[in-house]
Design a protein around this motif. Structure first.
Motif, short mmCIF file in Angstrom:
data_model
loop_
_atom_site.label_atom_id
_atom_site.label_comp_id
_atom_site.label_asym_id
_atom_site.label_seq_id
_atom_site.Cartn_x
_atom_site.Cartn_y
_atom_site.Cartn_z
N ARG A 256 55.17 42.61 23.98
CA ARG A 256 55.09 42.11 25.37
C ARG A 256 56.49 41.96 25.98
O ARG A 256 56.70 42.29 27.15
CB ARG A 256 54.36 40.77 25.41
CG ARG A 256 52.89 40.85 25.09
CD ARG A 256 52.19 39.53 25.40
NE ARG A 256 50.84 39.51 24.89
CZ ARG A 256 49.82 40.09 25.47
NH1 ARG A 256 50.00 40.76 26.61
NH2 ARG A 256 48.62 40.03 24.94
N ARG B 227 58.08 43.87 29.23
CA ARG B 227 58.70 43.18 30.37
C ARG B 227 60.11 43.67 30.64
O ARG B 227 60.67 43.39 31.70
CB ARG B 227 58.71 41.66 30.14
CG ARG B 227 57.35 41.00 30.24
CD ARG B 227 57.48 39.50 30.48
NE ARG B 227 58.18 38.83 29.40
CZ ARG B 227 57.58 38.27 28.36
NH1 ARG B 227 56.25 38.32 28.25
NH2 ARG B 227 58.28 37.65 27.42
N THR C 191 58.58 46.71 36.80
CA THR C 191 57.19 46.85 37.19
C THR C 191 57.03 48.06 38.12
O THR C 191 57.82 48.24 39.04
CB THR C 191 56.68 45.59 37.91
OG1 THR C 191 56.81 44.49 37.02
CG2 THR C 191 55.23 45.74 38.33
N ALA D 152 64.57 39.79 29.06
CA ALA D 152 63.12 39.86 29.22
C ALA D 152 62.41 38.77 28.43
O ALA D 152 61.32 38.32 28.82
CB ALA D 152 62.61 41.23 28.77
N PRO E 21 62.70 34.88 30.80
CA PRO E 21 62.79 35.18 32.24
C PRO E 21 63.27 34.01 33.09
O PRO E 21 64.07 34.20 34.01
CB PRO E 21 61.35 35.59 32.60
CG PRO E 21 60.50 35.08 31.49
CD PRO E 21 61.35 35.08 30.27
#
Length: 390
Positions: free
Chosen positions: A272, A276, A280, A298, A301
């Motif tokens: 995950r 990140r 995006t 990442a 954040p």
């Protein structure tokens, strides 16, 4: 659901044309497979990884439907249902399957008209052929959709609970782990990679599990969550997996290889974090730890945003166009290994322009580009900007 006839049997002239298609089945199967590859992203991936399999499926479906119609029998919907069940269990997306049948139906319609020639065609016959083709597509689509619904219902809550138990680390004893492995068709002891994916466009969600299956890779995926465990047999499989995921319209994060199910929760977390570390909306693949600074940003954040605001305060208050010019210049400077000339080449400006902009960055941030500590803080802040803006 067994066999269902069309509203009216195909006329003799149409059956003659269908028989002519059957005599050229290998050719038409190849052409249909190529068409599917050109028109649908999922089948393009299948064609690139298992072209013989795609042509075999095209041939089987064409032969089954055309033979039934030539012999004046109803459509063999049991076979369509079995095909749908198999495809659903392999993780092939239903939209791709339905699109394939529509493409196949139009392909048959156009080939029948092509074989008939201009002397055969008149409005009544064209409408008749068109009607029979679309009736076939509708019946097959209904059978496929029903099959997919059955598979969705048959995905036992027990299996989902077992996979969730692995992903969340709820199993601690060896018997529990071995039972989960058996039910999920995974090796009880082996090497794995955790993968987290996200579609770049909402409508683009290729069946990753099905594509991996075509490559003879074992994996287990959480439906809807886009989280999976992939079995790795050799070290080079990590690169091959990364290359395959990189061909898809996906943003994907991968953990590093790990041994044993007890490490699954940590591996999923790392996958995950790797996901990140991609902006995006941008397709790509990131492996946890490949870029340590980006991985650090990442993984924290909130703290990264605090660093961003602390380091770039003077820049952030500028109007957006001016701010972006200075940020782009700083990014180009880092990419050019601290060379104003290389940054200028990247930005297509004069090196003196780069030097002027960099002086502005130093003034606004109160950071010195000759000080390694200040340079490190600026790089972390830039990575935070990239991920925050995404």
């Amino acid at each position: 659901m067994g066999t269902e006839a069309l509203a009216t049997p195909a006329p003799r002239e149409q059956r003659v044309l269908m028989q002519a298609m059957l005599t050229r089945l290998p050719e038409f199967s190849d052409r249909l497979a190529q068409l599917l590859s050109d028109e649908d992203e999922f089948y393009h991936q299948v064609d690139s990884t298992a072209p013989d399999e795609l042509r075999k499926v095209c041939r089987a479906n064409l032969e089954r439907a055309l033979t039934a119609l030539v012999e004046g029998r109803g459509l063999p919907l049991d076979a369509a249902r079995k095909t749908g069940l198999a495809q659903a269990r392999q993780g092939i997306p239903l939209p791709s399957v339905l699109r394939a049948f529509r493409i196949g139906g139009i392909f048959v319609y156009e080939r029948l008209l092509e074989l008939a020639g201009p002397g055969f065609i008149n409005p009544a016959r064209t409408v008749e052929i068109n009607s029979n083709v679309w009736k076939t597509i509708d019946l097959y689509s209904d059978a496929l959709t029903t099959a997919y619904s059955e598979v969705a219902a048959e995905l036992s809550q027990e299996k989902l609970a077992l996979l969730d138990g692995l992903l969340q680390g709820r199993f601690a004893t060896q018997p529990e782990l071995e039972n989960a492995a058996k039910e999920l068709d995974l090796p009880a002891a082996g090497t794995f990679v955790a993968v987290v994916t996200e579609a770049v466009e909402p409508e683009e969600r290729p069946g990753v599990e099905a594509l991996l299956r075509a490559r003879r890779w074992k994996s287990a995926w959480r439906p809807g969550a886009e989280v999976g465990l992939v079995v790795i047999d050799r070290v080079e499989d990590v690169r091959r997996l990364r290359d395959l995921l990189g061909t898809l319209p996906l943003a994907a994060g991968m953990s590093r290889p790990f041994n044993g199910f007890l490490e699954v929760p940590d591996a999923v977390h790392r996958a995950r974090v790797a996901r990140r570390s991609l902006a995006t909306g941008a397709a790509g693949v990131a492996v946890f730890g490949d870029s340590p600074v980006t991985t650090l940003v990442a993984s924290a954040p909130e703290m990264s945003r605090d660093v961003l605001r602390s380091v770039l305060t003077g820049l952030l208050v500028l109007p957006k166009p001016e701010r972006q010019v200075l940020l782009d210049t700083l990014i180009a400077w880092f990419a050019g290994h601290g060379s104003a000339k290389e940054a200028a080449d990247r930005l297509i400006v004069h090196p003196n322009t780069v030097r002027y902009r960099l002086r502005r960055v130093q003034e606004l941030t109160r950071r010195d580009l000759s000080d390694p500590v200040d340079v490190g803080e600026l790089y972390v802040a830039l990575e935070a900007v990239r991920l925050t803006d995404s």
